[in-house]
Scaffold this motif. Structure first.
Motif, PDB file in Angstrom:
ATOM      1  N   VAL A  47      11.854  15.694  -2.883  1.00 50.20           N
ATOM      2  CA  VAL A  47      11.063  14.479  -3.079  1.00 50.20           C
ATOM      3  C   VAL A  47       9.578  14.783  -2.912  1.00 50.20           C
ATOM      4  O   VAL A  47       9.181  15.429  -1.936  1.00 50.20           O
ATOM      5  N   VAL A  48       8.795  14.293  -3.842  1.00 45.40           N
ATOM      6  CA  VAL A  48       7.348  14.305  -3.682  1.00 45.40           C
ATOM      7  C   VAL A  48       6.929  12.949  -3.113  1.00 45.40           C
ATOM      8  O   VAL A  48       7.276  11.912  -3.677  1.00 45.40           O
ATOM      9  N   VAL A  49       6.218  12.961  -1.994  1.00 42.76           N
ATOM     10  CA  VAL A  49       5.701  11.724  -1.404  1.00 42.76           C
ATOM     11  C   VAL A  49       4.193  11.679  -1.660  1.00 42.76           C
ATOM     12  O   VAL A  49       3.451  12.561  -1.202  1.00 42.76           O
ATOM     13  N   ASP A  54      -2.820   0.028  -4.497  1.00 37.94           N
ATOM     14  CA  ASP A  54      -1.435  -0.128  -4.940  1.00 37.94           C
ATOM     15  C   ASP A  54      -0.863   1.262  -5.198  1.00 37.94           C
ATOM     16  O   ASP A  54      -1.389   2.007  -6.030  1.00 37.94           O
ATOM     17  N   PRO A  55       0.195   1.638  -4.493  1.00 37.33           N
ATOM     18  CA  PRO A  55       0.724   3.004  -4.660  1.00 37.33           C
ATOM     19  C   PRO A  55       1.200   3.310  -6.079  1.00 37.33           C
ATOM     20  O   PRO A  55       1.266   4.478  -6.466  1.00 37.33           O
ATOM     21  N   ILE A  76      -0.374   7.488   9.105  1.00 39.17           N
ATOM     22  CA  ILE A  76       0.405   7.329  10.348  1.00 39.17           C
ATOM     23  C   ILE A  76       1.683   6.552  10.059  1.00 39.17           C
ATOM     24  O   ILE A  76       2.772   6.910  10.521  1.00 39.17           O
ATOM     25  N   LYS A  77       1.569   5.474   9.298  1.00 41.26           N
ATOM     26  CA  LYS A  77       2.743   4.670   8.970  1.00 41.26           C
ATOM     27  C   LYS A  77       3.746   5.464   8.149  1.00 41.26           C
ATOM     28  O   LYS A  77       4.960   5.365   8.358  1.00 41.26           O
ATOM     29  N   ILE A  78       3.242   6.268   7.205  1.00 41.52           N
ATOM     30  CA  ILE A  78       4.149   7.065   6.364  1.00 41.52           C
ATOM     31  C   ILE A  78       4.855   8.116   7.218  1.00 41.52           C
ATOM     32  O   ILE A  78       6.064   8.341   7.071  1.00 41.52           O
ATOM     33  N   ASN A 116       1.687   3.337   0.386  1.00 42.56           N
ATOM     34  CA  ASN A 116       0.390   3.154   1.046  1.00 42.56           C
ATOM     35  C   ASN A 116       0.581   2.797   2.516  1.00 42.56           C
ATOM     36  O   ASN A 116      -0.297   2.238   3.150  1.00 42.56           O
ATOM     37  N   GLY A 117       1.768   3.080   3.014  1.00 41.85           N
ATOM     38  CA  GLY A 117       2.081   2.773   4.410  1.00 41.85           C
ATOM     39  C   GLY A 117       2.730   1.425   4.595  1.00 41.85           C
ATOM     40  O   GLY A 117       3.495   1.209   5.540  1.00 41.85           O
TER      41      GLY A 117
END
Length: 855
Positions: free
Chosen positions: A75-77, A85-86, A11-13, A109-110
């Motif tokens: 871009v790859v997200v 940890d992303p 949701i945050k992303i 990770n948001g």
């Protein structure tokens, strides 16, 4: 619980993507530019992020693929749950990006987000996702560190941009006309050390660095170096757009003007606040930190990829506190400029975090860490000692103290006795820190202003015409109210002293933040238009207003080279503030005037400036400030903000039970100058200028393993040769024997061997000339019997022969009659030497190095 964590991250992303203009679905105006994994549509997904996460893991699919305007992969997200940890997904995302031919990756990770340009560099933290437009431009940017490192830079690097055909001009080709040619065409030729600064950056980039710090004394041309850096990055393709950050409005305009002058024919420079709709058309954007911070403008109006290089002027100030958020927001190269070395603050008790010195220590050390110089060594350093006398000037310190300030500076302080309403007499003692904070005294301010006007330097050009034109000056006060009082006193005294010139209260002007158009005043003062132009000499370019009275506005980065007087009408205990203020006067300047009657140009160089010190700051930093010892600093109670400006002396009890006056006290006491002394500062500079250099000596020698190994193994000759080749004249400190002499106040020449003996602790200190002479005399005396009657005569001859070339010439030419005219050694003494007339010269030629005793 885990699924909920994953859902929250997604949701945050999603929100971050949408905030930056990315679209999950198309509308009638714009196409969707976010592609989810195959088989999943955003409209179908709803809030079922848990299933999407499970589906992603099963299929090994890309979480989000951001598309360029043409629909190609951009871009790859890679999304991870909040507890992960992303960065752990780095390699996974790299494979995805490689498969779809996307250059950029965002790991998130948001809560924590990283942007990664896979073609160059490592993932960098970002606060906001880049926009499509910003990344589309950034995609054309291909960093090339090799080109950055190998580009040719010389002293004419900026001139090439100002006048491409300069080298073909006969006036430039003729060395006798070149200086005039450059000045007449306002061409900026770089100095040797400025070129070396660029080469130091290139070397650091060659070693993989992307952050750089230039530590250069005030007046050594940091802005010109910045222009060269900007050109280097833009021409080599290592930046497409550059942000130059300052911490004051007057510096914003100053930088904008400098870059237009230096690079205007090649690149466009804009001030952001004046061009909010068109700044993207500029290659160089100048702004204050405050503009970007206001309303979080930097996050709302800029993408992290909008600038490939960010330069922070006066870095120790402009990246302090929350200002660093602006600086770190943008990805790419980072450069800091500072005139304040960290070495002043190396011995501080870290427990006293709220004390001035500890605050500065942290501020400066943080600056070094921010720019990848955690070791404490900047990319390039050029100190005041390096610049004097070729490029900078030292002050004449005017130590002036009134009756009251003399007591304030004493150990006991200044005692004030007040009777309370109950009839009790209360004593309070003030020290220098309390001046204009807990008390004020009109007569003290008048006494300081009179001393300033009576002893200040006058404009040298006007003086040649018999005109008493007070030199342009800056006075530094405690507070805005103090500045207002000082301004008023100076204008009254100026009217009394020069009634025909200053009858409109415009001799001195208050330049503080409460004054309307204060920022413009600083520019006008530098451009010699503040208050209009002087009337005499006729058509002479200089401000009618001669003195700016400020608190802190004109302390850092302010460029006004024709300043002749500075005055500290406040106590200072901050070494960096002291260095910055003193630096306002160190710039060289050529005073020029065209006499319209004779059509002749008269010119005079600025040889020094006067630094009026009314609270013994120079003495404090010369004798009392503890540069090396770790000390416990006293807590300073800042009562001034709580005190009533017009307090009348009410008494209250503080936390410790002491009786203190509430409100600022008007002493209303008589005062006058008690002592005034002028101290000429030589090439060796002030102690505060030398301290950082001494530290550099220790680091270059004791910290060099190869040199230490040679010395420890007894290879003295090898150590001397190594020092000559690998330590001296290197960009880090430009160390040499002459600088060592200045730093340690040595009154004679020294050798590399002697320097190494002291550095490695095998000799306590450098011997002064007199001490060394005495040492040589004792050696001579030990092997030559001298009767008591002629002892003094022989000793005087021995020393005179060593230090006085005239004495040696008389002996060499066998013309003893000339001793009748020799001030060092007389003819009557010569006649008493007997056999020592030959013994002394022979011994000295065989055993004493005369070169060691020369200045």
């Amino acid at each position: 619980m885990i699924k909920n964590n994953e859902a929250q991250a997604r949701i945050k992303i999603n929100n971050r993507l949408e905030e930056s203009g990315w679209r999950f679905e198309s509308n009638k105006d714009r196409k969707a530019n976010i592609q989810l994994e195959a088989g999943v549509k955003f409209s179908e997904l709803g809030n079922d992020f848990e299933n999407a996460e499970t589906h992603d893991k099963r299929r090994g699919a890309i979480d989000f693929l951001l598309l360029d305007k043409d629909g190609s992969a951009l871009v790859v997200v890679e999304a991870k749950k909040e507890s992960i940890d992303p960065l752990s997904a780095k390699e996974q995302a790299r494979n995805y990006a490689r498969n779809v031919k996307a250059r950029f990756i965002i790991l998130s990770n948001g809560n924590i987000h990283y942007f990664w340009d896979t073609q160059y560099g490592n993932p960098e933290t970002i606060l906001r996702f880049p926009t499509q437009g910003s990344l589309s431009q950034y995609k054309t940017y291909i960093p090339n560190p090799t080109e950055l490192s190998n580009s040719s830079v010389d002293e004419n690097y900026i001139i090439e941009s100002q006048m491409p055909a300069y080298s073909r001009d006969p006036a430039f080709q003729d060395e006798n006309q070149r200086t005039t040619f450059l000045r007449n065409n306002s061409l900026k030729q770089m100095r040797t050390y400025q070129v070396q600064a660029i080469k130091s950056l290139q070397e650091a980039a060659r070693n993989g660095n992307s952050r750089f710090l230039f530590e250069m004394a005030t007046g050594t041309g940091k802005t010109l170096v910045s222009a060269a850096v900007i050109k280097l990055f833009l021409k080599s393709g290592n930046a497409q757009r550059i942000l130059f950050l300052v911490d004051r409005l007057e510096l914003e305009e100053q930088a904008h003007k400098a870059f237009k002058t230096s690079l205007g024919k090649d690149f466009t420079t804009m001030i952001y606040k004046n061009n909010r709709d068109s700044w993207r058309n500029a290659q160089i954007v100048v702004s204050t930190i405050q503009t970007f911070l206001a309303g979080d403008k930097y996050k709302k109006e800029f993408s992290p990829t909008d600038f490939e290089l960010v330069i922070s002027d006066e870095a120790h100030r402009s990246i302090g506190g929350n200002s660093r958020a602006v600086f770190e927001y943008f990805v790419g190269y980072k450069i800091g400029l500072t005139a304040t070395p960290k070495d002043y603050l190396k011995g501080c008790d870290s427990e006293n975090a709220d004390v001035e010195k500890e605050f500065e220590r942290r501020q400066l050390l943080d600056t070094y860490k921010t720019f990848g110089c955690a070791s404490g060594e900047p990319t390039f350093r050029f100190s005041l000692l390096d610049g004097v006398p070729k490029y900078l000037v030292n002050p004449i310190v005017v130590d002036a103290r009134t009756e009251i300030t003399t007591q304030l500076l004493s150990d006991e302080g200044y005692a004030v006795h007040t009777t309370t309403e109950e009839g009790e007499t209360v004593e309070e003692r003030f020290n220098a820190r309390h001046f204009e904070r807990k008390f004020f005294n009109k007569e003290t301010n008048i006494a300081m202003c009179k001393a300033f006007l009576d002893n200040g330097l006058c404009d040298p050009t006007a003086k040649d015409y018999g005109i008493d034109l007070f030199g342009k000056s800056i006075v530094f006060c405690v507070s805005q109210s103090h500045a207002a009082r000082i301004t008023n006193i100076l204008n009254k005294l100026a009217f009394e002293k020069w009634p025909t010139q200053y009858g409109k209260s415009d001799f001195a002007v208050q330049v503080t933040s409460h004054v309307q158009s204060a920022q413009q005043m600083t520019s006008n003062f530098s451009n010699n238009t503040l208050g209009g132009k002087v009337k005499h000499p006729e058509a002479y370019t200089s401000s009618k207003t001669r003195v700016c009275v400020t608190v802190g506005m004109m302390t850092t980065g302010y460029d006004c080279p024709d300043i002749l007087n500075l005055a500290l009408m406040k106590p200072i205990f901050s070494p960096s503030e002291f260095v910055q203020i003193k630096g306002r006067g160190t710039r060289k300047h050529l005073f020029e005037y065209l006499d319209y009657l004779s059509n002749e140009t008269y010119s005079k160089n600025k040889e020094h400036f006067k630094f009026f010190d009314f609270f013994a700051a120079c003495e404090y930093f010369e004798k009392k400030f503890l540069y090396d010892e770790k000390i416990t600093l006293p807590q300073i109670k800042n009562i001034s903000e709580e005190l009533d400006e017009a307090g009348t002396g009410d008494v209250f009890i503080d936390e410790e039970g002491n009786k203190i006056f509430k409100g600022k006290i008007n002493l209303d006491s008589a005062d006058a100058i008690k002592s005034i002394n002028e101290i000429f500062i030589g090439k060796e500079g002030m102690r505060i200028d030398r301290e950082g250099f001494k530290k550099a000596v220790e680091e270059d020698v004791l910290g060099n393993a190869d040199l230490k190994n040679l010395w420890d193994n007894g290879d003295i000759a090898g150590a001397e040769e190594y020092t000559k080749k690998h330590i001296f004249e290197k960009p880090k400190h430009f160390l040499n024997l002459d600088k060592i002499r200045k730093a340690f106040h040595i009154d004679r020449r020294i050798s590399i061997k002697e320097f190494l003996l002291v550095a490695f602790g095998e000799q306590d200190n450098f011997k002064m000339k007199d001490d060394l002479l005495e040492s040589e005399w004792l050696k001579f005396q030990s092997i030559n019997a001298i009767d008591i009657e002629n002892y003094t005569t022989v000793k005087n001859f021995f020393k005179a022969y060593i230090v006085d070339e005239e004495v040696r010439e008389i002996i060499k030419n066998n013309t003893p009659a000339q001793f009748n005219f020799c001030p060092t050694f007389g003819f009557n003494e010569y006649q008493k030497l007997n056999g020592f007339k030959k013994i002394v010269p022979t011994y000295i030629k065989d055993y004493v190095s005369l070169n060691t005793f020369m200045n």
